[in-house]
Design an enzyme around this catalytic site. Structure first.
Site, PDB file in Angstrom:
ATOM      1  N   GLY A 177       0.813  -1.211   0.000  1.00 36.78           N
ATOM      2  CA  GLY A 177       0.000   0.000   0.000  1.00 36.78           C
ATOM      3  C   GLY A 177       0.840   1.251   0.000  1.00 36.78           C
ATOM      4  CG  ASP A 224       3.688   5.574 -14.477  1.00 37.75           C
ATOM      5  OD1 ASP A 224       4.454   6.220 -13.740  1.00 37.75           O
ATOM      6  OD2 ASP A 224       4.086   4.792 -15.360  1.00 37.75           O
TER       7      ASP A 224
END
Length: 316
Positions: A224, A251
């Site tokens: 995470g 991205d």
């Protein structure tokens, strides 16, 4: 509108091989050709979510023409600065569960082309509220280039999200961007020491935000992220999946963070969106692509929780 900057784009060539034979002829079917570069991955994911976005950077030669044509086919708005030298190729060989890459350095940008970019950029700042810049800086621009772009955005009251590394990141944060998204190794490079615990990572983030970016999201891969948004620390636990390819997931996370910022979402929802987009990209073989029909389901699988001060207080 969101403005995405890809200073050093590429035509990504993906070859599928049963095995990579060194010093021998390797044969493959037709490669998958993609308008590549971290910023263009961000652009595609934002565009998939029907948020107004315009891409900019430098393009030259036949490879630059290919990228323009592919973006046109996808309906992505763009305003790239033309250059004399050709945009680079990046080669990926997929073999035996591995990925071997050959990355060209890319073109060298002339002073006139650099000046043209600034003129183009200042006009684009009139159109957008959020700017993202991703990836490396091509030769001829200097490591201060991101810093200069951030200063211009700040002067116009725009929010600048920077995703880079090395000297480009180190000099860029001096201009106080709205948000950066380094990984732990990039944080360690910035502060000059290793980090061995979450508390030490929190302390490093405190150091950086004291003089640099307002917000920091530290991506931790499948674990995470640890984030500092709106002067509050958050833990982000990503949905558990069997990844197909993690390439482009960072991205895609930037795309989610930019989207949440542009739409004025809360810190929790913005972080959940970034995590969800990164996860959904990892479920695809293509780079910078997500299945938008699965967003709501995966948002429910993301956990975003505030850290209490006792959770990250560092004893000295």
């Amino acid at each position: 509108m969101i403005i995405t900057i890809t200073l050093n784009p590429s035509v990504d060539m993906n070859y599928q091989l049963k095995a990579l034979k060194i010093n021998e002829v390797n044969r493959s079917g037709n490669p998958i050709l993609t308008a590549g570069g971290k910023g263009l991955n961000v652009t595609r994911v934002i565009h998939q979510n029907r948020e107004p976005v315009i891409a900019t950077g430098f393009l030259g030669g036949l490879t630059g023409t290919f990228i323009r044509q592919q973006l046109d086919q996808q309906g992505v708005k763009h305003r790239f600065v033309p250059i004399r030298q050709s945009t680079r190729h990046c080669l990926a060989l997929m073999h035996e569960g591995n990925q071997t890459e050959v990355l060209e350095n890319g073109p060298e940008i002339s002073p006139d082309e650099k000046s043209a970019f600034f003129q183009n950029y200042e006009k684009l700042l009139e159109l957008g509220d959020v700017v993202t810049a991703s990836g490396s800086i091509p030769r001829g621009l200097g490591t201060e280039f991101y810093r200069q772009l951030i200063e211009l955005a700040n002067k116009c009251g725009k929010k600048f999200i920077l995703d880079s590394s090395g000297e480009a990141l180190k000099t860029g944060i001096k201009a106080k961007p709205f948000l950066i998204k380094p990984n732990q190794y990039e944080i360690e490079a910035l502060i000059g020491r290793t980090i061995d615990s979450e508390k030490e990572l929190v302390e490093a983030i405190k150091e950086l935000t004291a003089e640099g970016p307002e917000n920091i999201v530290v991506s931790l891969g499948s674990k995470g992220a640890l984030a500092f948004l709106n002067k509050t620390f958050y833990r982000v636990h990503a949905a558990k999946i069997e990844a197909v390819s993690a390439v482009g997931s960072g991205d895609s996370m930037i795309a989610g963070l930019a989207l949440g910022t542009a739409r004025g979402y809360s810190a929790e929802k913005t972080l959940a969106l970034g995590s969800t987009f990164g996860t959904l990209n990892a479920l695809e073989s293509a780079t910078g692509v997500i299945n938008t029909e699965r967003i709501d389901a995966f948002l429910k699988k993301v956990s975003v929780s505030r850290l209490e001060e006792k959770d990250y207080q560092v004893n000295r």
